[in-house]
Design a protein around this motif. Sequence first.
Motif, PDB file in Angstrom:
ATOM      1  N   ALA A   1       0.829  -1.208   0.000  1.00 58.74           N
ATOM      2  CA  ALA A   1       0.000   0.000   0.000  1.00 58.74           C
ATOM      3  C   ALA A   1       0.862   1.256   0.000  1.00 58.74           C
ATOM      4  N   SER A   2       1.889   1.290   0.840  1.00 55.18           N
ATOM      5  CA  SER A   2       2.741   2.481   0.924  1.00 55.18           C
ATOM      6  C   SER A   2       3.566   2.651  -0.344  1.00 55.18           C
ATOM      7  N   GLY A   3       4.046   1.545  -0.926  1.00 56.96           N
ATOM      8  CA  GLY A   3       4.797   1.627  -2.173  1.00 56.96           C
ATOM      9  C   GLY A   3       3.939   2.168  -3.303  1.00 56.96           C
ATOM     10  N   THR A   4       2.672   1.787  -3.318  1.00 53.27           N
ATOM     11  CA  THR A   4       1.738   2.270  -4.336  1.00 53.27           C
ATOM     12  C   THR A   4       1.543   3.779  -4.243  1.00 53.27           C
ATOM     13  N   LEU A   5       1.570   4.305  -3.012  1.00 54.29           N
ATOM     14  CA  LEU A   5       1.409   5.749  -2.817  1.00 54.29           C
ATOM     15  C   LEU A   5       2.567   6.546  -3.417  1.00 54.29           C
ATOM     16  N   VAL A   6       3.733   5.902  -3.537  1.00 54.81           N
ATOM     17  CA  VAL A   6       4.927   6.607  -4.024  1.00 54.81           C
ATOM     18  C   VAL A   6       5.062   6.508  -5.533  1.00 54.81           C
ATOM     19  N   GLY A   7       4.907   5.288  -6.083  1.00 51.31           N
ATOM     20  CA  GLY A   7       5.054   5.140  -7.523  1.00 51.31           C
ATOM     21  C   GLY A   7       5.421   3.725  -7.920  1.00 51.31           C
ATOM     22  N   GLU A   8       5.469   3.470  -9.219  1.00 52.43           N
ATOM     23  CA  GLU A   8       5.708   2.123  -9.753  1.00 52.43           C
ATOM     24  C   GLU A   8       7.065   1.577  -9.330  1.00 52.43           C
ATOM     25  N   ALA A   9       8.120   2.392  -9.459  1.00 50.78           N
ATOM     26  CA  ALA A   9       9.464   1.923  -9.101  1.00 50.78           C
ATOM     27  C   ALA A   9       9.567   1.629  -7.604  1.00 50.78           C
ATOM     28  N   ALA A  10       8.972   2.494  -6.794  1.00 50.88           N
ATOM     29  CA  ALA A  10       8.996   2.290  -5.348  1.00 50.88           C
ATOM     30  C   ALA A  10       8.243   1.023  -4.962  1.00 50.88           C
ATOM     31  N   LEU A  11       7.123   0.776  -5.622  1.00 50.98           N
ATOM     32  CA  LEU A  11       6.335  -0.423  -5.350  1.00 50.98           C
ATOM     33  C   LEU A  11       7.142  -1.675  -5.665  1.00 50.98           C
ATOM     34  N   LYS A  12       7.834  -1.668  -6.808  1.00 50.31           N
ATOM     35  CA  LYS A  12       8.616  -2.840  -7.203  1.00 50.31           C
ATOM     36  C   LYS A  12       9.750  -3.109  -6.216  1.00 50.31           C
ATOM     37  N   ILE A  13      10.524  -2.080  -5.879  1.00 46.69           N
ATOM     38  CA  ILE A  13      11.658  -2.258  -4.972  1.00 46.69           C
ATOM     39  C   ILE A  13      11.192  -2.656  -3.572  1.00 46.69           C
ATOM     40  N   SER A  14      10.119  -2.023  -3.087  1.00 46.17           N
ATOM     41  CA  SER A  14       9.631  -2.342  -1.741  1.00 46.17           C
ATOM     42  C   SER A  14       9.173  -3.793  -1.657  1.00 46.17           C
ATOM     43  N   THR A  15       8.541  -4.268  -2.718  1.00 44.96           N
ATOM     44  CA  THR A  15       8.079  -5.658  -2.745  1.00 44.96           C
ATOM     45  C   THR A  15       9.256  -6.622  -2.774  1.00 44.96           C
ATOM     46  N   ILE A  16      10.276  -6.305  -3.569  1.00 47.94           N
ATOM     47  CA  ILE A  16      11.471  -7.150  -3.649  1.00 47.94           C
ATOM     48  C   ILE A  16      12.134  -7.273  -2.279  1.00 47.94           C
TER      49      ILE A  16
END
Length: 418
Positions: A274-289
């Motif tokens: 959820a928090s990664g989605t608030l920041v952007g696509e790249a942030a979402l990908k890295i946070s999930t990894i």
Amino acid sequence: MSSSTTKFTLHEDWTVVILGSLIIVLAIAGLLVPVPAFGWTSGAELTSKVLGANNLIKILTQFVFVLIIGGVGALIIGKSIRNYILGFPLVYLITIIALILTGSGQAKALNLEAVIFSLLLGLIISNFFKLPDWLKNSLSTELFVKVGLVLLGTSVIFTDILKAGSLGLIQALLVVTSVWYFAFWVCKKLKVDDEIAMMISSAVSICGVSAAIATAGAIKGDSKKLSYVISMVLITAIPMMIFMPIIANYFHFSQEVTGAWLGGSIDTTGAVVASGTLVGEAALKISTIVKFSQNVLLGLAAFAISIYWTYTKHPSAKDKDTKPTLGVIWERFPKFVLGFIGASLLFSFVVGPSTITAVKDSLKSLQGLWFALAFTSIGLETNFADLFNENSKKPLYAFLIAQTFNIFVTLGIAWILF
């Protein structure tokens, strides 16, 4: 000559390995338990989608499947089958209500997880109504938790993590190691109970709820203490999920640094997404990894913790002044960890991608259900007074200090690596 017979029973951990393996094998063989839908945003959608005939059949099918699997488990470990059959429908009904509440648009917006509703509903019922002893005795909290953990292993795919990036693994190792030891040191300084100290250290450093559950299983921890630690994890995850992206934006952190920071600091996977989605696509990908990389370490951490706990905290009565032998360590080692690791290795290196795609939704749904059932059971056997009393202040302080340390250390490591 005695005519009595000895009833065959098996240790709960081996029982869990058998049950988890059975569920996985059945899924791979094609027996997929349907996945009910719980998402809704309006009363009309709730009635037509979640409470519609087709979805209720799926919910009923899951009920029958889990009732049978849990019943087999109760039989093997020597619990009363009668009490289990009478008590399980109530636990399941409460859990389904929790899943429906979790599926609401408001809960999804806050990214609240099913376990918090399961726990709260169980707590409300147990604190406002006097539950009969047979119902309390029918609860199979540890069985539910450990089956869920074995199934969790099917979603920890090593090859996906390695393909996603080595930096995520490096950060995960650095964060988990440094934060775990700091958290444990703080707990010892504050004279926090050893069991809670282990759970807090794992929850803050690895992956929140799942890590706390795995650690509780590894040290055979008290379910009430686990409930308290889980409450702290879930309560702090929400403000972190909201304010960390705001802070990152204010200081103009790159999406890569922000994603690595979020994935390594926030304890629950859902809140990370959820928090990664608030920041952007790249942030979402890295946070999930990064979060998945930490999840990979869960089985290894539980393995190490169980050996440490047995070796240093629980010498046998006859060997009180000496360290336990390898035989004693193996005897007390939580065998469900082997089920988790075995499931992860199976799905990482043996089962083909097409099969994984076919079974993952069903197994993921069952995994979440077993965890939710466990927290309903924890709630039903716990009083509010046990969760929030004078003795709970020191663990809370330790948790908050460790979490603050986690936030700053993870940011520093993310800044260097990304």
